[in-house]
Design a protein around this motif. Structure first.
Motif, short mmCIF file in Angstrom:
data_model
loop_
_atom_site.label_atom_id
_atom_site.label_comp_id
_atom_site.label_asym_id
_atom_site.label_seq_id
_atom_site.Cartn_x
_atom_site.Cartn_y
_atom_site.Cartn_z
N UNK A 117 0.85 -1.16 0.21
CA UNK A 117 0.01 0.02 0.09
C UNK A 117 1.05 1.24 -0.06
N UNK A 118 1.98 0.99 0.83
CA UNK A 118 2.97 2.40 0.72
C UNK A 118 3.34 2.56 -0.61
N UNK A 119 4.05 1.55 -1.11
CA UNK A 119 4.52 1.61 -2.91
C UNK A 119 3.45 2.28 -3.41
N UNK A 120 2.27 1.52 -3.71
CA UNK A 120 1.39 2.07 -4.54
C UNK A 120 0.83 3.58 -4.24
N UNK A 121 0.68 3.94 -3.09
CA UNK A 121 0.38 5.25 -2.79
C UNK A 121 1.32 6.12 -2.99
N UNK A 122 2.55 5.84 -2.78
CA UNK A 122 3.84 6.53 -3.17
C UNK A 122 3.66 7.03 -4.62
N UNK A 123 3.34 6.03 -5.37
CA UNK A 123 3.53 5.99 -6.85
C UNK A 123 2.56 7.11 -7.26
N UNK A 124 1.16 7.05 -6.46
CA UNK A 124 0.17 7.96 -7.11
C UNK A 124 0.85 9.20 -6.77
N UNK A 125 1.28 9.58 -5.55
CA UNK A 125 1.92 10.76 -5.23
C UNK A 125 3.13 11.39 -6.10
N UNK A 126 3.52 10.39 -6.51
CA UNK A 126 4.82 10.77 -7.43
C UNK A 126 4.00 11.39 -8.73
N UNK A 127 2.92 10.62 -9.00
CA UNK A 127 2.23 11.08 -10.45
C UNK A 127 1.45 12.47 -10.19
N UNK A 128 1.54 12.90 -8.88
CA UNK A 128 1.02 14.20 -8.95
C UNK A 128 -0.26 14.24 -8.06
N UNK A 129 -0.81 13.26 -8.04
CA UNK A 129 -2.10 13.19 -6.91
C UNK A 129 -1.85 13.36 -5.60
N UNK B 50 2.26 6.80 3.61
CA UNK B 50 2.51 7.24 2.52
C UNK B 50 1.91 8.74 2.47
N UNK B 51 1.15 8.85 3.19
CA UNK B 51 0.37 10.13 3.27
C UNK B 51 1.40 11.14 4.14
N UNK B 52 1.35 10.42 5.44
CA UNK B 52 1.90 11.26 6.63
C UNK B 52 3.50 11.60 6.50
N UNK B 53 4.06 10.70 5.75
CA UNK B 53 5.48 10.84 5.66
C UNK B 53 6.06 12.00 4.82
N UNK C 286 -20.30 6.84 -14.32
CA UNK C 286 -20.49 8.38 -13.84
C UNK C 286 -19.70 9.21 -15.00
N UNK C 287 -19.31 8.50 -16.16
CA UNK C 287 -18.72 9.19 -17.15
C UNK C 287 -17.47 9.65 -16.97
N UNK C 288 -16.77 9.18 -16.07
CA UNK C 288 -15.36 9.41 -15.79
C UNK C 288 -14.41 8.52 -16.49
N UNK C 289 -13.30 8.74 -16.95
CA UNK C 289 -12.65 7.72 -17.80
C UNK C 289 -11.35 7.41 -16.82
N UNK C 290 -11.27 6.11 -16.54
CA UNK C 290 -10.29 5.61 -15.62
C UNK C 290 -8.98 5.51 -16.38
N UNK C 291 -7.93 6.17 -15.49
CA UNK C 291 -6.69 6.26 -16.38
C UNK C 291 -6.58 7.33 -17.14
N UNK C 292 -7.49 8.24 -17.12
CA UNK C 292 -7.32 9.45 -17.66
C UNK C 292 -7.64 10.66 -16.71
N UNK C 293 -8.99 10.56 -16.30
CA UNK C 293 -9.39 11.40 -15.20
C UNK C 293 -9.26 11.17 -13.97
N UNK C 294 -9.39 9.73 -13.72
CA UNK C 294 -8.98 9.22 -12.22
C UNK C 294 -8.00 8.08 -12.37
N UNK C 295 -7.03 8.02 -11.25
CA UNK C 295 -5.96 6.90 -11.40
C UNK C 295 -6.63 5.82 -10.45
N UNK C 296 -6.43 4.74 -10.78
CA UNK C 296 -6.94 3.49 -9.87
C UNK C 296 -5.91 2.34 -9.88
N UNK C 297 -5.66 2.04 -8.42
CA UNK C 297 -4.86 0.68 -8.41
C UNK C 297 -5.48 -0.37 -7.53
N UNK C 298 -5.55 -1.58 -7.98
CA UNK C 298 -5.97 -2.69 -7.26
C UNK C 298 -4.96 -3.54 -6.34
#
Lengths: 343, 343
Positions: A174-186, A211-214, A269-281
């Motif tokens: 989870x740490x790795x995934x969340x960090x990667x999202x942060x790195x992408x600017x989220x 990942x957030x608190x750090x 909802x008309x939101x495009x995954x991978x463009x408008x919103x990022x998602x990690x499983x």
DNA sequence: ACCGAGCACTTAACCGATTAACTAGATTAT
DNA sequence: ATAATCTAGTTAATCGGTTAAGTGCTCGGT
């Protein structure tokens, strides 16, 4: 009616007779105990091969253990069809085989899990159990412990559970995934988590929070949704997130199943995954590579976990020191559902 | 180090002593054999309940059978994750439980299936086996028969196999599906079939062919494609069909897996499934309802098949007359991949 | 009154292995 | 030379049930 009688298999007595020794000697040869000359050993092994002798399992387990591990299928057992469980079972089965053990499946819809387990253990049919989806203060574990039945659980070794619990390194993942999202600017990152009863859910939360608190951020409570385990639960959870005035731009789902549901909700909802919103499983089930778009996810070594469970349980049964266990690392498989924060 | 000793469970001797009878009497009471007065029976049962006595399985199976059915997982056991197999296993497990039997899983990647099976049977660990994916002239069945090991197979009772084979009514299902396609106006109907080694493949073909010949048509050989079992195989098969000068307007796939592959191929070719071309799958796995468009398919009662397998194998083991078996009927679930012939 | 049958048990053999206790012969120690 | 030890086995007890054979006892038939 002529019904062919069951073929009679060779017993240790047959071997002893034919080799001109006592049954004790045969047993010593086969178990490597006692002292036997090379010549005698040769002769015995020769006869064993000739007769294709294999010791009767029932007789053996009367004196020692049954070399059988038990697994109780979840209600309805439909979950066996989830690749998660299936691969775990495969890993269990294979690793058990390497130690001369086999896996006994139980799943009597009539009786309670507890009843089946204690019955299986008291009759000596199995030496120990694997508990799936270990929960916080797991009743099943308490029951088994009270009955003196050995077991290991899938999940974090949580408070209130006396049994070893084995799981993936969900915190690290989870740490790795969340960090990667942060790195992408989220910055507005949400977590769709498993039910809090499951010991695994806290593991995941810890990594996410870290990942957030750090980076000095706070964890927004409204961005943590506790869901169930099904695809529909993931859908509902995502809808809940989208209903907020300022929704997340990135989401970490605690399982692929939940992520699939989230994808549905986003698409609806008309939101495009991978463009408008990022998602990690999480999990990387086979289907994850074939959704549209293919899901970025944390790959979990399910087979290895099954093997580790088998090793641990067998060590417990054979009263050997438990193998040290480090949570199995997850691997981030980047596909098409992750994207930089849209400007 | 203090290591708690395994808890000692009550034996028949304990029960006998406490009830003031011999162990034989206890055994008679528990098995309903011999003759015992009502009073004695009461007393024994009372003590049995008090001590929570359950007969030791190993001791029991030394004199009779092990009440265990064996199932060998296919190589790598990844297939366990297919809902088809998973539900079958669930059905097997449940039905077995109803007869006091359990399911032993084996799947040693090191040893051959044959070796594992004979070992398990010769050591008395299992009473019989379930063979998956029965083939024409199945080697495994021949091996087991030669070794005097009881077994039943999943598939048609084919030539060259001495064991009972249980399957769905694939012929009836294919007939029904193909007829429905004809009713929709289709005339150029193709079949993507399973590998011909599988006994099931001929069953399907028979139904398909009957639906055509019953209206006086001929079966076009180029419209019968023998595929593998994977989604990719379905894709390749569909491409093969599309490559023909006059392709089919409707397709029956022998499994949902194959149908999914076919859908991919059609989509890649710019053909819209359910409008330009009709497609019917077989199995109705959960995913079938969630593809785009949702797949019309033949629903197979997998759990019931598992139960039937268990019943048959147990009857074989207990030397009771085999239960009569009528192939389990399929049900056509109409979703969105079928359509009338475009004008 | 006596025999045979049936009932309700008990005794003991048995299933097929493991293993503690024993033994005969060889080797070593004193 | 003799005791002590070791080696390479055997014998027999044991695990926890099942079941064939045996044992008193009661009852019915003649």
């Amino acid at each position: 009616m002529v019904r062919r009688r069951r073929r009679k298999v060779a017993t240790i007595k047959d071997v002893a007779e034919r080799a001109g020794v006592s049954t004790a000697t045969v047993s010593y040869v086969l178990n490597g105990t006692g002292s036997v000359t090379a010549a005698t050993r040769q002769r015995v092994l020769q006869v064993v091969a000739e007769l294709e002798y294999q010791p009767n399992h029932a007789a053996r387990s009367m004196r020692s253990r049954s070399r059988t591990l038990g697994l109780i299928l979840p209600y309805g057992a439909a979950e066996l069809s989830t690749p998660t469980l299936a691969e775990l079972v495969a890993g269990l089965t294979e690793a058990a085989a390497n130690h001369g053990y086999y896996l006994l499946l139980a799943g009597d819809p009539g009786k309670s899990e507890r009843l089946v387990a204690t019955s299986l253990a008291r009759t000596g049919r199995v030496d120990g159990f694997v508990l799936l989806d270990l929960q916080v203060d797991d009743e099943r574990s308490a029951d088994l412990t009270a009955a003196g039945i050995l077991h290991v659980g899938v999940g974090a070794p949580a408070s209130g559970n006396a049994c070893p619990g084995l799981s993936f390194d969900l915190t690290g993942g989870a740490l790795m995934a969340t960090r990667s999202l942060r790195t992408l600017g989220h910055r507005r990152i949400a977590l769709i988590n498993l039910p809090s009863e499951l010991t695994d859910s806290d593991l995941l939360y810890q990594g996410f929070a870290k990942a957030l608190t750090e980076t000095g951020e706070e964890v927004a409570p409204s961005f943590i949704v506790e869901a169930g385990t099904s695809q529909d639960d993931g859908l509902a959870a995502m809808q809940e997130l989208l209903a907020q005035p300022e929704g997340p731009t990135a989401v970490l789902a605690a399982s692929d199943e939940l992520a699939f549901g989230a994808m549905h909700a986003l698409r609806d909802a008309g939101i495009e995954v991978g463009r408008d919103v990022a998602l990690i499983g999480c999990g990387d089930v086979p289907l994850a590579a074939h959704t549209h778009p293919p899901l970025t996810t944390l790959r979990a070594p399910r087979r290895a976990l099954g093997a580790a469970l088998a090793h641990t349980l067998i060590a417990l049964v054979e009263q050997q020191p438990l193998p040290s266990f480090t949570p199995l690392p997850l691997q981030l498989i980047v596909r098409k559902t992750t994207c930089p924060l849209p400007e």
